[in-house]
Design an enzyme around this catalytic site. Structure first.
Site, mmCIF file in Angstrom:
data_model
loop_
_atom_site.group_PDB
_atom_site.id
_atom_site.type_symbol
_atom_site.label_atom_id
_atom_site.label_comp_id
_atom_site.label_asym_id
_atom_site.label_seq_id
_atom_site.Cartn_x
_atom_site.Cartn_y
_atom_site.Cartn_z
ATOM 1 N N LYS A 1 0.801 -1.236 0.051
ATOM 2 C CA LYS A 1 -0.088 0.004 -0.028
ATOM 3 C C LYS A 1 0.890 1.203 0.179
ATOM 4 O O LYS A 1 0.357 2.345 -0.628
ATOM 5 C CB LYS A 1 -0.691 -0.027 1.205
ATOM 6 C CG LYS A 1 -2.065 -1.140 1.235
ATOM 7 C CD LYS A 1 -2.725 -0.998 0.003
ATOM 8 C CE LYS A 1 -3.992 -2.056 0.080
ATOM 9 N NZ LYS A 1 -4.932 -1.942 -1.203
ATOM 10 N N SER B 1 1.891 -9.654 -0.957
ATOM 11 C CA SER B 1 1.160 -8.165 -0.723
ATOM 12 C C SER B 1 1.566 -7.727 0.734
ATOM 13 O O SER B 1 1.548 -6.524 0.972
ATOM 14 C CB SER B 1 -0.326 -8.414 -1.187
ATOM 15 O OG SER B 1 -1.052 -8.934 -0.299
ATOM 16 N N GLU C 1 -9.851 5.747 2.549
ATOM 17 C CA GLU C 1 -10.762 4.611 3.062
ATOM 18 C C GLU C 1 -9.811 3.583 3.555
ATOM 19 O O GLU C 1 -8.868 3.611 3.018
ATOM 20 C CB GLU C 1 -11.750 4.288 2.091
ATOM 21 C CG GLU C 1 -11.147 2.885 1.230
ATOM 22 C CD GLU C 1 -10.101 3.479 0.265
ATOM 23 O OE1 GLU C 1 -9.691 4.731 0.146
ATOM 24 O OE2 GLU C 1 -9.392 2.394 -0.391
HETATM 25 C C1 LIG Z 1 -1.921 -6.607 2.600
HETATM 26 C C2 LIG Z 1 -2.948 -6.508 1.592
HETATM 27 N N1 LIG Z 1 -3.136 -7.440 0.529
HETATM 28 C C3 LIG Z 1 -4.025 -7.291 -0.339
HETATM 29 C C4 LIG Z 1 -4.860 -6.473 -0.326
HETATM 30 C C5 LIG Z 1 -5.951 -6.325 -1.299
HETATM 31 O O1 LIG Z 1 -5.914 -4.970 -1.930
HETATM 32 P P1 LIG Z 1 -5.757 -4.899 -3.575
HETATM 33 O O2 LIG Z 1 -4.120 -5.164 -3.581
HETATM 34 O O3 LIG Z 1 -6.045 -3.441 -3.804
HETATM 35 O O4 LIG Z 1 -6.403 -5.816 -4.277
HETATM 36 C C6 LIG Z 1 -5.049 -5.717 0.765
HETATM 37 C C7 LIG Z 1 -6.185 -4.497 0.972
HETATM 38 N N2 LIG Z 1 -6.212 -3.721 1.875
HETATM 39 C C8 LIG Z 1 -6.770 -2.296 1.807
HETATM 40 C C9 LIG Z 1 -6.577 -1.744 3.286
HETATM 41 O O5 LIG Z 1 -5.628 -2.163 4.063
HETATM 42 O O6 LIG Z 1 -7.447 -0.747 3.519
HETATM 43 C C10 LIG Z 1 -8.251 -2.597 1.385
HETATM 44 O O7 LIG Z 1 -8.831 -2.885 2.547
HETATM 45 C C11 LIG Z 1 -9.003 -1.352 0.733
HETATM 46 C C12 LIG Z 1 -8.113 -0.142 0.367
HETATM 47 C C13 LIG Z 1 -9.522 -1.908 -0.537
HETATM 48 C C14 LIG Z 1 -3.973 -5.815 1.847
HETATM 49 O O8 LIG Z 1 -4.094 -5.310 2.821
#
Ligand SMILES: Cc1ncc(COP(=O)(O)O)c(/C=N/[C@H](C(=O)O)[C@@H](O)C(C)C)c1O
Length: 386
Positions: free
Chosen positions: A81, A369, A103
């Protein structure tokens, strides 16, 4: 901003001017070498380049293709992120914005946004579903410690989709001072393109790192919530048909139940949060409630670029149930000594299945991720015999 029939700006008139200003600022930055130099100057802070290495015991467990790990979990704040948050805050600063909103669901994007706001001295407000505030408490604490305000969202299903709704409502009344750092490859144009651009560093580094090993991947695999780590890993390979693009969604209690978040596998074309894409909706076009053991994949939409790659068959999409994701969580921990985020755990399970299918003498890269610290509490309840 179109990806085949997907993309566009299904947003209220009041937002269009601001989106056009954002697109102009983004295009200007893309063509400004000093922008890229400035972004790269923060790589040491972010922990880039992230490492890529073989997962030897996981590969042996799967008994097929070599599984390589792209370690986005080792980035500063613990996930991919930060790549998007840092890129977008530099754009916001170029546009003269002084406040940031965002968000969050899993809380990783909230932490990443609060982190870059602390670094660049900008006021930060994070909208988070009250259910997610409960299940990702560690990240809520970190966000507040970093100086940001967390606003629990009590409406709707009290998860990610409600946080996005609330963030848009907050943004539209203070467009002149505030930038909304969207956390995934969703939302009206230019957001999906901007997020994919800042996340593409994942695939670009992967390509170079494997080339330095005299290899090129036969497949790259990533979990899919809104689609940012997937499009970031996939995009640099999207014009090379010899590389399979494999996304793994959350099928929760099972695709055949109403409790899942597998938008591409189980959804249909629709509009959500300002963009035409795939959505989980009922026969009246009402957006369905979703479920996943992982907050970050618990979302009824998905990015338009992935929707287009599904429609053109450029990418294929698997899904992992909660139980399969928990297996992935445990396997990576006990075979490689890496505790992955529950979101990432879906891709671990998918990588094992894909490695079997590819067979030996092939190479598969798994986008790791995020790290699992945020999840160990909730997993402990699910894995009693740990
Ligand atoms: C460690 C980790 N891996 C994958 C994801 C899935 O988000 P994408 O990569 O945007 O598909 C997430 C998604 N996290 C966001 C968050 O942290 O807020 C998600 O909940 C929203 C931004 C969509 C994540 O934290």
């Amino acid at each position: 901003g179109r990806f085949g029939i997907f993309g566009g700006q299904y947003a209220p008139e009041a937002l269009i001017t601001c989106l056009d200003e954002l697109d102009a600022g983004f295009q200007a930055a893309l063509n400004d070498p000093t922008f890229w130099a400035e972004l790269k100057s923060y790589y040491p802070y972010m922990g880039r380049p992230s490492s890529l290495h073989l997962a030897k015991r996981l590969t042996e467990h799967a008994g097929g293709a070599k599984i390589w790990l792209k370690r986005e979990d080792l980035n500063h704040t613990g996930s991919h992120k930060i790549n998007n948050a840092l890129g977008q805050i530099l754009i916001a600063r170029r546009l003269g914005k002084t406040e940031i909103i965002a968000e969050t669901g899993a809380g990783q994007h909230g932490v990443a946004t609060a982190t870059v706001c602390a670094k660049f001295g900008m006021k930060c407000t994070i909208y988070m579903g009250a259910e997610d505030v409960r299940r990702q408490a560690l990240n809520v604490f970190r966000i507040r410690l970093l100086g940001a305000t967390v606003i629990p969202v009590e409406s709707g299903s009290r998860t990610l989709r409600d946080a996005v709704n609330e963030a848009f409502r907050a943004w539209i009344v203070r467009l002149d001072t505030t930038h909304y750092i969207i956390g995934s490859a969703i939302g009206p144009h230019p957001f999906p393109t901007m997020v994919r651009t800042f996340q593409s560093v994942i695939g670009e580094e992967t390509k170079t790192q494997l080339r330095d090993l005299g290899k090129s991947p036969d497949a790259v695999i990533a979990c899919v919530g809104g689609g940012s780590n997937a499009t970031g890993m996939f995009y640099p390979f999207s014009d090379d048909p010899s590389v399979q693009l494999v996304g793994v969604e959350a099928s929760g209690d099972g695709l055949e139940t109403a409790r899942h978040s597998a938008t591409l596998s189980g959804g249909s074309v629709g509009v959500l949060h300002g963009v035409r894409t795939y959505v989980l909706q009922d026969e009246h076009g009402q957006i369905s409630n979703t479920h996943s053991v992982s907050a970050g994949l618990d979302y009824p939409g998905v990015g338009p670029e992935l929707a287009n790659w599904k429609q053109s068959n450029r990418a294929k999409f698997l899904s992992a149930t909660d139980a399969q994701a928990l297996q992935g969580f445990r396997l990576l921990s006990q075979l490689e000594g890496i505790i992955p985020a529950l979101e990432t755990s879906h891709a671990v399970w998918g990588a094992i299945e894909t490695a079997k299918e590819l067979g030996p003498n092939k190479d598969l890269v798994l986008c790791l991720s995020g790290r699992g610290d945020k999840d160990v509490q909730s997993v402990a309840d699910e894995l009693p015999n740990l």
